[in-house]
Design a protein around this motif. Structure first.
Motif, PDB file in Angstrom:
ATOM      1  N   ALA A  17      42.041  39.412  38.221  1.00  0.00           N
ATOM      2  CA  ALA A  17      42.448  38.437  37.206  1.00  0.00           C
ATOM      3  C   ALA A  17      41.552  38.535  35.975  1.00  0.00           C
ATOM      4  CB  ALA A  17      42.417  37.024  37.788  1.00  0.00           C
ATOM      5  N   ALA A  18      40.259  38.697  36.187  1.00  0.00           N
ATOM      6  CA  ALA A  18      39.325  38.817  35.063  1.00  0.00           C
ATOM      7  C   ALA A  18      39.597  40.082  34.262  1.00  0.00           C
ATOM      8  CB  ALA A  18      37.883  38.801  35.567  1.00  0.00           C
ATOM      9  N   ARG A  19      39.875  41.193  34.954  1.00  0.00           N
ATOM     10  CA  ARG A  19      40.182  42.442  34.251  1.00  0.00           C
ATOM     11  C   ARG A  19      41.396  42.274  33.347  1.00  0.00           C
ATOM     12  NH1 ARG A  19      39.707  47.045  38.957  1.00  0.00           N
ATOM     13  NH2 ARG A  19      37.440  46.949  39.206  1.00  0.00           N
ATOM     14  N   VAL A  20      42.434  41.649  33.878  1.00  0.00           N
ATOM     15  CA  VAL A  20      43.637  41.435  33.078  1.00  0.00           C
ATOM     16  C   VAL A  20      43.332  40.504  31.908  1.00  0.00           C
ATOM     17  CG1 VAL A  20      45.981  40.467  33.071  1.00  0.00           C
ATOM     18  CG2 VAL A  20      45.241  41.910  34.977  1.00  0.00           C
ATOM     19  N   LEU A  21      42.681  39.378  32.191  1.00  0.00           N
ATOM     20  CA  LEU A  21      42.363  38.409  31.141  1.00  0.00           C
ATOM     21  C   LEU A  21      41.565  39.053  30.016  1.00  0.00           C
ATOM     22  CD1 LEU A  21      42.095  35.563  29.890  1.00  0.00           C
ATOM     23  CD2 LEU A  21      40.071  35.262  31.333  1.00  0.00           C
ATOM     24  N   PHE A  22      40.472  39.695  30.354  1.00  0.00           N
ATOM     25  CA  PHE A  22      39.592  40.237  29.318  1.00  0.00           C
ATOM     26  C   PHE A  22      40.246  41.374  28.552  1.00  0.00           C
ATOM     27  CE2 PHE A  22      36.098  38.532  32.199  1.00  0.00           C
ATOM     28  CZ  PHE A  22      36.037  37.334  31.513  1.00  0.00           C
ATOM     29  N   SER A  23      41.044  42.188  29.235  1.00  0.00           N
ATOM     30  CA  SER A  23      41.725  43.295  28.562  1.00  0.00           C
ATOM     31  C   SER A  23      42.798  42.778  27.612  1.00  0.00           C
ATOM     32  CB  SER A  23      42.331  44.235  29.606  1.00  0.00           C
ATOM     33  OG  SER A  23      42.988  45.294  28.962  1.00  0.00           O
ATOM     34  N   VAL A  24      43.584  41.816  28.060  1.00  0.00           N
ATOM     35  CA  VAL A  24      44.606  41.232  27.190  1.00  0.00           C
ATOM     36  C   VAL A  24      43.936  40.536  26.008  1.00  0.00           C
ATOM     37  CG1 VAL A  24      46.363  39.399  27.039  1.00  0.00           C
ATOM     38  CG2 VAL A  24      46.401  41.015  28.948  1.00  0.00           C
ATOM     39  N   GLN A  25      42.880  39.806  26.285  1.00  0.00           N
ATOM     40  CA  GLN A  25      42.151  39.095  25.230  1.00  0.00           C
ATOM     41  C   GLN A  25      41.608  40.077  24.187  1.00  0.00           C
ATOM     42  OE1 GLN A  25      38.606  36.853  26.465  1.00  0.00           O
ATOM     43  NE2 GLN A  25      39.747  34.993  25.937  1.00  0.00           N
ATOM     44  N   ARG A  26      41.012  41.177  24.647  1.00  0.00           N
ATOM     45  CA  ARG A  26      40.480  42.182  23.702  1.00  0.00           C
ATOM     46  C   ARG A  26      41.592  42.737  22.819  1.00  0.00           C
ATOM     47  NH1 ARG A  26      37.270  43.674  28.012  1.00  0.00           N
ATOM     48  NH2 ARG A  26      38.733  45.272  28.658  1.00  0.00           N
ATOM     49  N   GLU A  27      42.712  43.101  23.445  1.00  0.00           N
ATOM     50  CA  GLU A  27      43.822  43.659  22.667  1.00  0.00           C
ATOM     51  C   GLU A  27      44.392  42.628  21.696  1.00  0.00           C
ATOM     52  OE1 GLU A  27      48.181  45.823  23.231  1.00  0.00           O
ATOM     53  OE2 GLU A  27      46.898  45.536  24.999  1.00  0.00           O
ATOM     54  N   PHE A  57      56.362  39.936  39.487  1.00  0.00           N
ATOM     55  CA  PHE A  57      54.904  39.868  39.384  1.00  0.00           C
ATOM     56  C   PHE A  57      54.473  38.592  38.672  1.00  0.00           C
ATOM     57  CE2 PHE A  57      51.478  40.592  36.250  1.00  0.00           C
ATOM     58  CZ  PHE A  57      50.395  40.622  37.115  1.00  0.00           C
ATOM     59  N   LYS A  58      55.095  38.292  37.522  1.00  0.00           N
ATOM     60  CA  LYS A  58      54.724  37.091  36.772  1.00  0.00           C
ATOM     61  C   LYS A  58      55.013  35.828  37.575  1.00  0.00           C
ATOM     62  CE  LYS A  58      54.911  36.186  32.557  1.00  0.00           C
ATOM     63  NZ  LYS A  58      55.353  35.875  31.188  1.00  0.00           N
ATOM     64  N   LYS A  59      56.136  35.817  38.270  1.00  0.00           N
ATOM     65  CA  LYS A  59      56.481  34.651  39.086  1.00  0.00           C
ATOM     66  C   LYS A  59      55.439  34.458  40.189  1.00  0.00           C
ATOM     67  CE  LYS A  59      60.133  32.627  41.894  1.00  0.00           C
ATOM     68  NZ  LYS A  59      61.478  32.830  42.473  1.00  0.00           N
ATOM     69  N   ALA A  60      55.091  35.543  40.874  1.00  0.00           N
ATOM     70  CA  ALA A  60      54.099  35.466  41.950  1.00  0.00           C
ATOM     71  C   ALA A  60      52.729  35.076  41.402  1.00  0.00           C
ATOM     72  CB  ALA A  60      54.020  36.797  42.700  1.00  0.00           C
ATOM     73  N   LEU A  61      52.348  35.643  40.279  1.00  0.00           N
ATOM     74  CA  LEU A  61      51.056  35.304  39.680  1.00  0.00           C
ATOM     75  C   LEU A  61      51.018  33.830  39.281  1.00  0.00           C
ATOM     76  CD1 LEU A  61      48.293  36.382  38.810  1.00  0.00           C
ATOM     77  CD2 LEU A  61      49.313  36.975  36.609  1.00  0.00           C
ATOM     78  N   GLY A  62      52.100  33.316  38.756  1.00  0.00           N
ATOM     79  CA  GLY A  62      52.179  31.894  38.419  1.00  0.00           C
ATOM     80  C   GLY A  62      52.027  31.019  39.659  1.00  0.00           C
ATOM     81  N   GLN A  63      52.649  31.426  40.758  1.00  0.00           N
ATOM     82  CA  GLN A  63      52.522  30.677  42.011  1.00  0.00           C
ATOM     83  C   GLN A  63      51.079  30.695  42.508  1.00  0.00           C
ATOM     84  OE1 GLN A  63      55.549  32.829  44.178  1.00  0.00           O
ATOM     85  NE2 GLN A  63      57.060  31.201  43.879  1.00  0.00           N
ATOM     86  N   VAL A  64      50.439  31.858  42.437  1.00  0.00           N
ATOM     87  CA  VAL A  64      49.038  31.970  42.861  1.00  0.00           C
ATOM     88  C   VAL A  64      48.158  31.098  41.960  1.00  0.00           C
ATOM     89  CG1 VAL A  64      47.063  33.552  43.010  1.00  0.00           C
ATOM     90  CG2 VAL A  64      49.283  34.243  43.925  1.00  0.00           C
ATOM     91  N   ALA A  65      48.396  31.123  40.665  1.00  0.00           N
ATOM     92  CA  ALA A  65      47.593  30.326  39.730  1.00  0.00           C
ATOM     93  C   ALA A  65      47.735  28.834  40.027  1.00  0.00           C
ATOM     94  CB  ALA A  65      48.004  30.632  38.288  1.00  0.00           C
ATOM     95  N   ARG A  66      48.965  28.381  40.277  1.00  0.00           N
ATOM     96  CA  ARG A  66      49.174  26.954  40.581  1.00  0.00           C
ATOM     97  C   ARG A  66      48.522  26.581  41.912  1.00  0.00           C
ATOM     98  NH1 ARG A  66      53.800  28.446  38.125  1.00  0.00           N
ATOM     99  NH2 ARG A  66      54.910  28.891  40.050  1.00  0.00           N
ATOM    100  N   ALA A  67      48.673  27.432  42.921  1.00  0.00           N
ATOM    101  CA  ALA A  67      48.077  27.147  44.231  1.00  0.00           C
ATOM    102  C   ALA A  67      46.557  27.133  44.146  1.00  0.00           C
ATOM    103  CB  ALA A  67      48.548  28.187  45.262  1.00  0.00           C
TER     104      ALA A  67
END
Length: 154
Positions: free
Chosen positions: A17-27, A135-145
């Motif tokens: 999650a951190a890799r995705v966050l920081f990479s998206v944020q940098r871009e 993927f986005k749906k599953a990630l959203g479910q994981v984030a909410r949980a």
């Protein structure tokens, strides 16, 4: 014992999650800088990501971003000084203030949304539309949980 050997586990959820966050944020922020918004920092994303054209209370920004009210207040001060937001009376409660985007803030919001659409479209093309949507749906479910689990008493 080649048949019994377990494969090494990959990075855990937090690392991924951190890799995705920081990479998206940098871009996102590098592209924003290229498009004339070179005075905002990634930490401002805690406010900018949740800003609404009609305005939003700072307490709601804090709740949505998971940041303390004092942190959000400092970020709003910075963005106000840079000309991205203004504080205005809340028509629903004159005692409260709304954080509203200025013209420059609205332009930044539109630009950031376009950049994020391009990033998402790139990943949807790479993975396939259906896989990316799942993927986005599953990630959203994981984030909410995870958010719900973090709020439960230990």
């Amino acid at each position: 014992m080649t048949g019994d050997r377990q494969t090494e586990p990959g990075p855990d959820l937090g690392v991924l999650a951190a890799r995705v966050l920081f990479s998206v944020q940098r871009e996102l922020f590098a592209t924003l800088a290229e498009r004339g918004f070179d005075d905002i920092l990634p930490r401002s994303g805690a406010v900018l990501a949740h800003l609404r054209p009609e305005g939003i209370r700072a307490s709601e920004l804090a709740r949505l971003s998971g940041q303390h009210k004092q942190v959000v207040g400092t970020l709003v001060d910075d963005l106000e000084r840079l000309g991205y937001v203004e504080r205005a009376p809340d028509p629903a409660d004159r005692r409260a203030k709304l954080v509203r985007p200025t013209e420059r803030g609205l332009l930044q919001m539109e630009t950031a949304a376009a950049i994020m659409r391009a990033i998402e479209e790139r990943h949807a093309q790479s993975l396939g539309e259906e896989t990316y949507a799942a993927f986005k749906k599953a990630l959203g479910q994981v984030a909410r949980a995870q958010s719900a689990a973090a709020k439960r008493p230990g």
